[in-house]
Design a protein around this motif. Structure first.
Motif, PDB file in Angstrom:
ATOM      1  N   MET A 132       0.838  -1.204   0.000  1.00  0.00           N
ATOM      2  CA  MET A 132       0.000   0.000   0.000  1.00  0.00           C
ATOM      3  C   MET A 132       0.874   1.256   0.000  1.00  0.00           C
ATOM      4  O   MET A 132       0.646   2.181  -0.782  1.00  0.00           O
ATOM      5  N   ALA A 141      -6.663   3.491   0.547  1.00  0.00           N
ATOM      6  CA  ALA A 141      -6.031   3.443   1.875  1.00  0.00           C
ATOM      7  C   ALA A 141      -6.614   4.467   2.836  1.00  0.00           C
ATOM      8  O   ALA A 141      -5.898   5.222   3.488  1.00  0.00           O
ATOM      9  N   CYS A 197      -7.922   4.252   5.741  1.00  0.00           N
ATOM     10  CA  CYS A 197      -7.572   4.165   7.171  1.00  0.00           C
ATOM     11  C   CYS A 197      -6.077   4.328   7.410  1.00  0.00           C
ATOM     12  O   CYS A 197      -5.618   4.251   8.545  1.00  0.00           O
ATOM     13  N   GLY A 198      -5.332   4.545   6.354  1.00  0.00           N
ATOM     14  CA  GLY A 198      -3.905   4.806   6.517  1.00  0.00           C
ATOM     15  C   GLY A 198      -3.092   3.576   6.882  1.00  0.00           C
ATOM     16  O   GLY A 198      -1.955   3.704   7.335  1.00  0.00           O
ATOM     17  N   GLY A 199      -3.665   2.418   6.720  1.00  0.00           N
ATOM     18  CA  GLY A 199      -2.880   1.198   6.932  1.00  0.00           C
ATOM     19  C   GLY A 199      -3.183   0.474   8.221  1.00  0.00           C
ATOM     20  O   GLY A 199      -2.425  -0.411   8.626  1.00  0.00           O
ATOM     21  N   CYS A 246      -5.654  -1.528   8.818  1.00  0.00           N
ATOM     22  CA  CYS A 246      -6.427  -2.750   8.574  1.00  0.00           C
ATOM     23  C   CYS A 246      -7.867  -2.612   9.031  1.00  0.00           C
ATOM     24  O   CYS A 246      -8.410  -3.477   9.713  1.00  0.00           O
ATOM     25  N   SER A 247      -8.491  -1.494   8.674  1.00  0.00           N
ATOM     26  CA  SER A 247      -9.891  -1.351   9.053  1.00  0.00           C
ATOM     27  C   SER A 247     -10.791  -0.833   7.940  1.00  0.00           C
ATOM     28  O   SER A 247     -11.995  -0.702   8.156  1.00  0.00           O
ATOM     29  N   CYS A 248     -10.239  -0.513   6.756  1.00  0.00           N
ATOM     30  CA  CYS A 248     -11.102   0.086   5.735  1.00  0.00           C
ATOM     31  C   CYS A 248     -11.305  -0.797   4.500  1.00  0.00           C
ATOM     32  O   CYS A 248     -12.295  -0.660   3.801  1.00  0.00           O
ATOM     33  N   ALA A 249     -10.344  -1.630   4.198  1.00  0.00           N
ATOM     34  CA  ALA A 249     -10.378  -2.526   3.031  1.00  0.00           C
ATOM     35  C   ALA A 249     -10.335  -1.791   1.691  1.00  0.00           C
ATOM     36  O   ALA A 249     -10.605  -2.384   0.659  1.00  0.00           O
ATOM     37  N   CYS A 288      -7.725  -0.850   0.333  1.00  0.00           N
ATOM     38  CA  CYS A 288      -6.386  -1.117  -0.213  1.00  0.00           C
ATOM     39  C   CYS A 288      -6.338  -2.525  -0.796  1.00  0.00           C
ATOM     40  O   CYS A 288      -5.270  -3.114  -0.915  1.00  0.00           O
ATOM     41  N   LEU A 308      -5.210  -7.394   1.656  1.00  0.00           N
ATOM     42  CA  LEU A 308      -5.213  -5.960   1.914  1.00  0.00           C
ATOM     43  C   LEU A 308      -3.751  -5.508   1.863  1.00  0.00           C
ATOM     44  O   LEU A 308      -2.913  -5.985   2.636  1.00  0.00           O
ATOM     45  N   CYS A 330      -2.089  -3.010   2.720  1.00  0.00           N
ATOM     46  CA  CYS A 330      -1.392  -2.396   3.857  1.00  0.00           C
ATOM     47  C   CYS A 330      -0.811  -3.454   4.777  1.00  0.00           C
ATOM     48  O   CYS A 330       0.032  -3.153   5.624  1.00  0.00           O
TER      49      CYS A 330
HETATM   50  S1  FES Z   1      -5.390   0.871   4.247  1.00  0.00           S
HETATM   51 FE1  FES Z   1      -7.219   0.489   5.315  1.00  0.00          FE
HETATM   52  S2  FES Z   1      -7.297  -1.666   5.436  1.00  0.00           S
HETATM   53 FE2  FES Z   1      -5.480  -1.267   4.317  1.00  0.00          FE
END
Ligand code: FES
Length: 119
Positions: A38, A51, A53-55, A57-60, A62, A97, A99
């Motif tokens: 990411m 991205a 959520c900036g990495g 692992c909460s937005c999907a 990426c 994902l 990130c």
């Molecule tokens: S950047 Fe949000 S889940 Fe990967």
């Protein structure tokens, strides 16, 4: 008396990651070891990986598909990643994902395909 060593300049490994983005164009990007797939996309302003959520692992947003030959290099997805992927439109067994994909020296030539619809 302390003896000062000159600083050591070790060349950091910078594997190339190959991204196919939603418009079908292919981008070869240097992604330093320790950064995520990411990060490599976002830092180079590639389209497709949002991205949000900036990495963390909460937005999907990426989401990528990883070429089969590299899947083993990247380890298994964690529980949070698996949960997000389970409910993601367009996800399949190659989905990850990005990130959560930390680049290692073995990732030289890693190919990922960024689907449409990441946010
Ligand atoms: S950047 Fe949000 S889940 Fe990967």
């Amino acid at each position: 008396m302390a003896h000062e060593h000159p600083p050591r300049f070790e060349e950091p490994a910078i594997p190339q990651v190959i991204y196919t983005v939603p418009d079908g164009s292919v981008h070869v990007v240097d992604v330093p070891v320790g950064q995520s797939v990411m990060d490599g996309s976002v830092r180079n302003n590639l389209p497709g990986i949002v991205a949000e959520c900036g990495g963390s692992c909460s937005c999907a947003t990426c989401h990528v598909h990883v070429d089969d030959e590299f899947a083993d290099l990247l380890g298994e997805p964690g529980d949070e990643e698996t949960d997000l992927l389970e409910f993601l439109d367009g996800a399949d067994r190659r989905s990850r994902l990005s990130c959560q994909l930390v680049v290692t020296e073995q990732c030289e030539g890693l190919r990922v395909c960024v689907p449409e619809g990441n946010g």
